[in-house]
Design a protein around this motif. Structure first.
Motif, mmCIF file in Angstrom:
data_model
loop_
_atom_site.group_PDB
_atom_site.id
_atom_site.type_symbol
_atom_site.label_atom_id
_atom_site.label_comp_id
_atom_site.label_asym_id
_atom_site.label_seq_id
_atom_site.Cartn_x
_atom_site.Cartn_y
_atom_site.Cartn_z
ATOM 1 N N PRO A 79 0.838 -1.204 0.000
ATOM 2 C CA PRO A 79 0.000 0.000 0.000
ATOM 3 C C PRO A 79 0.871 1.251 0.000
ATOM 4 O O PRO A 79 1.913 1.282 0.662
ATOM 5 C CB PRO A 79 -0.782 -0.126 1.313
ATOM 6 N N VAL A 80 0.460 2.271 -0.768
ATOM 7 C CA VAL A 80 1.257 3.503 -0.798
ATOM 8 C C VAL A 80 0.493 4.756 -0.386
ATOM 9 O O VAL A 80 1.072 5.643 0.230
ATOM 10 C CB VAL A 80 1.954 3.738 -2.158
ATOM 11 N N LYS A 81 -0.771 4.864 -0.723
ATOM 12 C CA LYS A 81 -1.519 6.050 -0.276
ATOM 13 C C LYS A 81 -3.014 5.794 -0.343
ATOM 14 O O LYS A 81 -3.480 4.897 -1.035
ATOM 15 C CB LYS A 81 -1.122 7.291 -1.056
ATOM 16 N N ARG A 82 -3.709 6.650 0.377
ATOM 17 C CA ARG A 82 -5.173 6.548 0.397
ATOM 18 C C ARG A 82 -5.789 7.934 0.350
ATOM 19 O O ARG A 82 -5.174 8.926 0.717
ATOM 20 C CB ARG A 82 -5.643 5.821 1.649
ATOM 21 N N GLY A 83 -7.018 7.943 -0.146
ATOM 22 C CA GLY A 83 -7.818 9.158 -0.121
ATOM 23 C C GLY A 83 -9.072 8.871 0.681
ATOM 24 O O GLY A 83 -9.105 7.947 1.505
ATOM 25 N N ARG A 84 -10.124 9.609 0.425
ATOM 26 C CA ARG A 84 -11.386 9.393 1.140
ATOM 27 C C ARG A 84 -11.983 8.047 0.763
ATOM 28 O O ARG A 84 -12.335 7.247 1.616
ATOM 29 C CB ARG A 84 -12.377 10.519 0.821
ATOM 30 N N SER A 85 -12.100 7.805 -0.545
ATOM 31 C CA SER A 85 -12.694 6.546 -1.017
ATOM 32 C C SER A 85 -11.749 5.776 -1.943
ATOM 33 O O SER A 85 -12.091 4.701 -2.400
ATOM 34 C CB SER A 85 -14.014 6.821 -1.748
#
Length: 133
Positions: A79-85
């Protein structure tokens, strides 16, 4: 959490050029993501129980070196990044010599299975990603 799987290139994955067909790499990446979800204790049926699905919305792939029949390949997913959805998994495919065959960034979105619209990442998934900035 980083997860790796190993596969062996089969004859049905080879194109007329004598190497793995470009579309097969997308399958390899999918197999790697499935293993990542399983090891994260988020298999398909767990998402279904939450009423959520994940949809791949973008794949940015770089083909670095050809792979040929019988080669053993390692697909690594992290995993590298996430946003809201949305969330991004980085994936690399290396051959048995440690040479990079391909790498990709795969963006997915979580959706409500009934409404078919994006929803915030469930905490169980978001916990695997660094905080967004």
């Amino acid at each position: 959490m980083e997860v790796s799987i190993q596969i062996e290139v089969r004859s049905t994955e080879i194109d007329v050029m004598g190497h793995v067909n470009n579309a097969k790499y997308l399958e390899y990446l999918e197999w790697g993501r499935e293993e990542w979800y399983n090891r994260a204790q988020l298999p398909f049926d767990e998402f279904t129980r939450m009423g959520i699905g994940t949809v791949t919305v973008r794949i940015e792939i770089n083909y670095r070196k050809e792979a040929t029949l019988g080669e053993k390949l390692t697909i690594t997913t992290r995993p590298v990044k996430r946003g809201r959805s949305s969330f991004v998994l980085e994936q690399v495919i290396d051959n048995e010599k440690g040479e990079r065959v391909a790498d990709a960034q795969v963006t997915s979105v979580t959706i409500d299975l009934k409404e078919r619209k994006s929803v915030p990442l469930p905490e169980k998934l978001a916990a695997y990603f660094p905080e967004s900035r």
